[in-house]
Design a protein around this motif. Structure first.
Motif, mmCIF file in Angstrom:
data_model
loop_
_atom_site.group_PDB
_atom_site.id
_atom_site.type_symbol
_atom_site.label_atom_id
_atom_site.label_comp_id
_atom_site.label_asym_id
_atom_site.label_seq_id
_atom_site.Cartn_x
_atom_site.Cartn_y
_atom_site.Cartn_z
ATOM 1 N N GLN A 22 -12.578 21.262 50.397
ATOM 2 C CA GLN A 22 -11.179 20.558 50.361
ATOM 3 C C GLN A 22 -10.578 20.135 49.308
ATOM 4 N N LEU A 23 -9.420 20.024 48.921
ATOM 5 C CA LEU A 23 -8.594 19.363 47.900
ATOM 6 C C LEU A 23 -7.301 19.059 48.358
ATOM 7 N N ASP A 24 -6.943 17.729 48.261
ATOM 8 C CA ASP A 24 -5.723 17.419 48.392
ATOM 9 C C ASP A 24 -5.236 16.736 47.038
ATOM 10 N N ILE A 25 -4.387 17.417 46.439
ATOM 11 C CA ILE A 25 -4.088 16.759 45.072
ATOM 12 C C ILE A 25 -3.487 15.369 45.066
ATOM 13 N N ASP A 26 -2.902 14.846 46.052
ATOM 14 C CA ASP A 26 -2.129 13.767 46.104
ATOM 15 C C ASP A 26 -3.166 12.617 46.372
ATOM 16 N N ASP A 27 -4.657 12.856 46.707
ATOM 17 C CA ASP A 27 -5.483 11.966 46.999
ATOM 18 C C ASP A 27 -6.558 12.076 46.059
ATOM 19 N N LEU A 28 -6.538 10.844 45.196
ATOM 20 C CA LEU A 28 -7.687 10.907 44.440
ATOM 21 C C LEU A 28 -9.126 10.812 44.736
ATOM 22 N N GLN A 29 -9.408 10.284 45.951
ATOM 23 C CA GLN A 29 -10.620 10.356 46.520
ATOM 24 C C GLN A 29 -11.247 12.049 46.802
ATOM 25 N N SER A 30 -9.978 12.796 47.269
ATOM 26 C CA SER A 30 -10.194 14.253 47.511
ATOM 27 C C SER A 30 -10.710 14.894 45.971
ATOM 28 N N ILE A 31 -9.845 14.388 45.287
ATOM 29 C CA ILE A 31 -10.256 15.106 43.946
ATOM 30 C C ILE A 31 -11.553 14.745 43.291
ATOM 31 N N ARG A 32 -11.968 13.542 43.494
ATOM 32 C CA ARG A 32 -13.128 13.010 43.013
ATOM 33 C C ARG A 32 -14.207 13.534 43.711
ATOM 34 N N ALA A 33 -14.163 14.016 45.072
ATOM 35 C CA ALA A 33 -15.003 14.372 45.880
ATOM 36 C C ALA A 33 -15.371 15.827 45.142
ATOM 37 N N LEU A 34 -14.252 16.658 44.920
ATOM 38 C CA LEU A 34 -14.509 18.047 44.442
ATOM 39 C C LEU A 34 -15.212 17.970 43.233
ATOM 40 N N ARG A 35 -14.847 16.980 42.136
ATOM 41 C CA ARG A 35 -15.507 16.775 40.883
ATOM 42 C C ARG A 35 -16.686 16.573 40.936
ATOM 43 N N ASP A 36 -17.168 15.684 41.895
ATOM 44 C CA ASP A 36 -18.605 15.592 41.929
ATOM 45 C C ASP A 36 -19.552 16.353 42.305
ATOM 46 N N PHE A 37 -19.012 17.182 43.549
ATOM 47 C CA PHE A 37 -19.535 18.625 44.216
ATOM 48 C C PHE A 37 -19.721 19.395 43.007
ATOM 49 N N GLY A 44 -22.676 21.965 37.125
ATOM 50 C CA GLY A 44 -22.620 21.235 35.970
ATOM 51 C C GLY A 44 -21.340 21.399 35.346
ATOM 52 N N GLY A 45 -20.236 21.792 35.824
ATOM 53 C CA GLY A 45 -18.886 22.088 35.291
ATOM 54 C C GLY A 45 -18.072 23.174 36.107
ATOM 55 N N ILE A 46 -17.114 23.471 35.381
ATOM 56 C CA ILE A 46 -16.079 24.222 35.754
ATOM 57 C C ILE A 46 -15.924 25.377 34.501
ATOM 58 N N ASN A 47 -15.557 26.721 35.075
ATOM 59 C CA ASN A 47 -15.280 27.757 34.160
ATOM 60 C C ASN A 47 -13.873 28.175 34.147
ATOM 61 N N VAL A 48 -13.355 27.952 35.442
ATOM 62 C CA VAL A 48 -11.833 28.333 35.515
ATOM 63 C C VAL A 48 -11.291 27.449 36.444
ATOM 64 N N LEU A 49 -10.044 26.852 35.892
ATOM 65 C CA LEU A 49 -9.409 26.064 36.797
ATOM 66 C C LEU A 49 -8.005 26.280 36.818
ATOM 67 N N CYS A 73 -6.238 17.132 36.455
ATOM 68 C CA CYS A 73 -6.467 17.377 35.262
ATOM 69 C C CYS A 73 -7.396 16.317 34.665
ATOM 70 N N THR A 74 -7.044 15.021 34.988
ATOM 71 C CA THR A 74 -7.926 13.685 34.378
ATOM 72 C C THR A 74 -9.139 13.899 34.884
ATOM 73 N N GLU A 75 -9.397 14.231 36.109
ATOM 74 C CA GLU A 75 -10.764 14.236 36.695
ATOM 75 C C GLU A 75 -11.892 15.501 36.399
ATOM 76 N N LEU A 76 -10.727 16.710 36.149
ATOM 77 C CA LEU A 76 -11.442 17.907 36.150
ATOM 78 C C LEU A 76 -11.704 18.580 34.758
ATOM 79 N N LEU A 77 -10.684 18.230 33.778
ATOM 80 C CA LEU A 77 -10.739 18.656 32.521
ATOM 81 C C LEU A 77 -12.130 18.443 31.651
ATOM 82 N N PRO A 78 -12.682 17.150 31.910
ATOM 83 C CA PRO A 78 -13.921 16.870 31.462
ATOM 84 C C PRO A 78 -15.151 17.759 31.875
ATOM 85 N N LEU A 79 -14.760 18.447 32.957
ATOM 86 C CA LEU A 79 -16.081 19.390 33.326
ATOM 87 C C LEU A 79 -15.890 20.669 32.683
ATOM 88 N N MET A 80 -14.813 20.866 32.082
ATOM 89 C CA MET A 80 -14.627 22.479 31.901
ATOM 90 C C MET A 80 -15.719 22.778 30.703
#
Ligand code: NAP
Length: 276
Positions: free
Chosen positions: A60-75, A81-86, A121-128
């Motif tokens: 699940q990801l709702d980009i209007d919802d910071l909690q949803s973004i952070r849940a995906l980030r943590d997952f 341990g990171g992301i290859n393609v966003l 981007c703020t939440e996921l780019l550090p995981l790239m």
């Protein structure tokens, strides 16, 4: 933790996003996440691709919802341990004849297309991960809207030194100016979608610059693109490209080979760098 490469596409339960997931399932050597704000629509889209013999995963990801973004980030952090393609594909557009007041259209459109994309981007780019690829789906409309801005605004949006904070202030000012009905006097074009996509393109230029400054050795490539005019719920049946054709440029940018050092920080359409 899994060592499998992972790709994530926002807003991918339908339209161009779904077609990007379809293409990545065929071409990306790893796990591909179809994401949707609505789990039901997301699972239905996963089932559709499974019918085609493909194996997307879902989150699940709702980009209007910071909690949803952070849940995906943590997952993603925990599992891969990171992301290859966003691929930041999620976006909205009011129909041309929609009678919603312009100031409301501006606030709602900017909220998702610019501020939501920026929060992802703020939440996921550090995981790239090193050699990661980031694709921000903008639009040619960003270029035409830029041309409709005052010279002063054009100069700011084309600047090689504009900061993310300054961009956020400008996008916020646009919304405020529409509420006071002074946006045209203040040099803005009469398109909320266009301004939101100016924001996405300029944000991409800034983020690419920051990657150069802070993570040069990681070889991450980040670009904005236009998919073309694509037959989706957003653009309607008269558009010239199928969703699979619309996915071609975003997928090309998502799969730039590890020995590529360009394009980076560019606005790309039909796999070609466009002037900004
Ligand atoms: P679409 O068919 O309307 O699909 C948009 C997708 O974004 C849907 O999956 C939608 O989910 C999702 N979305 C909207 N708000 C979201 C949110 N807050 N969180 C997560 N997902 C959200 O549009 P499209 O034509 O495929 O557009 C995809 C991207 O291409 C957009 O950024 C658009 O601006 C851009 N683009 C399209 C064209 C074109 O001709 N189609 C041209 C240039 C650029 P729901 O199903 O839940 O609404």
């Amino acid at each position: 933790m899994s060592n499998v490469p992972v790709a994530v596409v926002t807003g991918s339960n339908k339209g161009i996003g779904l077609a990007i997931v379809r293409a990545l399932c065929k071409q990306f050597p790893g796990d591909v996440y179809l994401t949707s704000r609505d789990p039901g629509r997301g699972q239905a889209a996963v089932a559709q691709l499974q019918q085609e013999g493909l194996q997307p995963l879902f989150h699940q990801l709702d980009i209007d919802d910071l909690q949803s973004i952070r849940a995906l980030r943590d997952f993603l952090k925990e599992k891969y341990g990171g992301i290859n393609v966003l691929v930041n594909n999620a976006g909205i557009a009011f129909k041309v004849h929609d009678t919603t007041p312009f100031a409301v259209q501006a606030e709602v459109t900017l909220k998702t297309n610019f501020f939501g994309t920026r929060n992802v981007c703020t939440e996921l780019l550090p995981l790239m991960k090193p050699y990661g690829r980031v694709v921000n789906v903008s639009s040619m409309v960003s270029s035409s809207a830029l041309g409709g801005c005052s010279q002063e605004l054009q100069q700011k949006f084309r600047s090689d030194t504009i900061t993310e904070d300054e961009l956020v202030q400008l996008m916020t000012k646009f919304v405020e100016d529409t509420k006071k009905s002074v946006h045209e006097k203040e040099g803005w074009p009469n398109t909320a979608y266009g301004v939101s996509k100016i924001g996405v393109t300029v944000l991409s230029r800034i983020q690419a610059r920051l990657l150069n400054e802070q993570r040069k050795g990681d070889h991450i490539l980040l670009n904005a693109c236009c998919p073309g005019w694509v037959r989706t719920d957003m653009a309607g049946p008269k558009a010239t490209k199928s969703p699979d054709e619309g996915a071609e440029t975003p997928v090309y940018l998502a799969l730039l080979p590890s020995n590529a050092d360009a394009p980076h920080g560019q606005f790309v359409s039909n796999k070609t760098v466009r002037p900004w």
